[in-house]
Design an enzyme around this catalytic site. Structure first.
Site, mmCIF file in Angstrom:
data_model
loop_
_atom_site.group_PDB
_atom_site.id
_atom_site.type_symbol
_atom_site.label_atom_id
_atom_site.label_comp_id
_atom_site.label_asym_id
_atom_site.label_seq_id
_atom_site.Cartn_x
_atom_site.Cartn_y
_atom_site.Cartn_z
ATOM 1 N N ASP A 1 44.482 -39.907 16.070
ATOM 2 C CA ASP A 1 44.806 -40.526 17.386
ATOM 3 C C ASP A 1 44.716 -39.571 18.285
ATOM 4 O OD1 ASP A 1 45.062 -43.823 17.088
ATOM 5 O OD2 ASP A 1 46.651 -42.640 16.977
ATOM 6 N N HIS B 1 51.336 -46.210 16.634
ATOM 7 C CA HIS B 1 49.252 -46.304 16.499
ATOM 8 C C HIS B 1 49.540 -47.598 16.880
ATOM 9 C CE1 HIS B 1 46.070 -45.786 14.795
ATOM 10 N NE2 HIS B 1 45.955 -46.160 14.062
#
Ligand code: NAD
Ligand code: LMR
Length: 330
Positions: A159, A187
């Site tokens: 990410d 996440h």
């Protein structure tokens, strides 16, 4: 040159991420040319044959830095003496699913594997990639007996990389010019890619990209939903980028973090930082001393809207924790 040695256990070794990751682990790229890598591959009984095929290919690369490759279908054998355990093995989501939809099918994997971590080296580090990775890491940690909780992390480096790449593209700079990018929380689609504290060419990102609505309307949703966009386009979840991020994640812990910088990874919250409740595996800005210890960077300021986002992603993690509470006590 002194020859060092590192034992790396990789679960789900025959999967897509495994196939992208193993060759790079063996090549010396991560641990250096002075370190021999022993790979300990874990698969399901049905997956072991495919892992053996990958092991043959690893031999065929004739890497100077590869000590040996062994394949196992029991975590106790695979984790024996491991310095690093990279927990990837688990089901990926398909189109239309959220990562949390995997929680009841993948969660139990981390109970047995968590217990088997007792066979690892006393100084083991555990990285959870299999989704939903924050909560799976919490399950592994809770089942791992007396292994210190600071040894566990879940991967949000992918990410972070995605966020840095999007800012670099928008600002037309090389990605190396984007720093101090924090991924906060889970996440999942509630993660907060923190543009407020990010730098582009050593200046606040918000001074380089002055179109404020772009951050909220384009940047944040793009990073939050990138995994789903890849599944939609590729028909399969991200693999090479995930493997690359896994190397970045381990490297971030292996090396001292450069002055003034940080990286993102999900670690156990002790309730002392940014009002994140105790007992969640939550992605924070971290600094590593390069000797196996990290600290949470405590000095970041966030807008009221940023703080709301931190609370929202914590709430989602608390809900995930409730769904697996039967898996959290050994
Ligand atoms: P994949 O289906 O290609 O491979 C998974 C492998 O794990 C398979 O070979 C399977 O046999 C094996 N496996 C399943 N259960 C196992 C067990 N109990 N022990 C050992 N091996 C087991 O999947 P993939 O694309 O490699 O993805 C693996 C996981 O990583 C998925 O959960 C995916 O969602 C997740 N992922 C996380 C991130 C992240 O950023 N955290 C990024 C990408 C993928
Ligand atoms: C990703 O972010 O690419 C992975 O977590 C895979 C997924 O399910 O999105």
């Amino acid at each position: 040159m002194t020859q060092k040695r590192v034992n790396v256990a990789v679960t789900g070794a025959a999967g897509q991420i495994g196939y992208s990751l193993l060759f790079r682990l063996a090549s010396g790229e991560l641990f250096g040319n002075d370190t021999k890598v022993r790979l300990q591959l874990l698969e399901t009984p049905q997956g072991v044959r495919a892992a053996e095929g990958t092991a043959m290919e690893l031999d065929d690369c004739a890497f100077n830095t590869l000590d040996s490759v062994d394949c196992f279908d029991s975590p106790e054998s695979a984790f024996e003496g491991a310095h690093w355990v990279l927990m990837i093995g688990s089901m990926p989501r398909g189109p239309g699913m959220e990562r949390s939809d995997l929680i009841r099918s993948n969660g139990p994997i981390f109970v047995g594997q968590g217990k088997a971590l007792s066979r690892a080296d006393r100084d083991v580090r555990i990285v959870v990639v299999g989704n939903p990775c924050n909560t799976n890491a919490l399950i592994a940690l809770n089942n791992a007996g007396d292994i210190p909780s600071s040894r566990f992390s879940a991967m949000t480096a992918l990410d972070e990389n995605r966020a840095r790449a999007q800012l670099a593209k928008k600002a037309s700079v090389p990605v190396s010019r984007v720093s101090r990018m924090t991924i906060w929380g889970n996440h999942s689609t509630t993660m907060y890619p923190d543009y407020e504290n990010a730098l582009i060419s050593d200046q606040p990102a918000t001074q380089v990209i002055t179109e404020q609505p772009w951050f909220d309307e384009t940047f944040i949703p793009c990073v939050q939903k990138r995994g789903a966009a890849i599944i939609e386009a590729r028909g399969k979840s991200s693999a090479a980028s995930a493997a690359s991020a896994c190397l970045d994640h381990v490297r971030n812990f292996l090396r001292p973090t450069p002055a003034g910088q940080w990286f993102s990874a999900a670690v156990l919250s002790d309730g002392q930082h940014y009002d994140v409740p105790k007992g969640l595996i939550y992605s924070f800005p971290l600094r590593s001393d390069g000797r196996g210890n990290y600290e949470i960077v405590d000095s970041l300021r966030l807008s009221a809207s940023g703080q709301d986002k931190l609370r929202l992603t914590a709430q989602e993690l608390m809900q995930e924790r409730d769904v697996v509470k039967d898996l959290l006590k050994s």
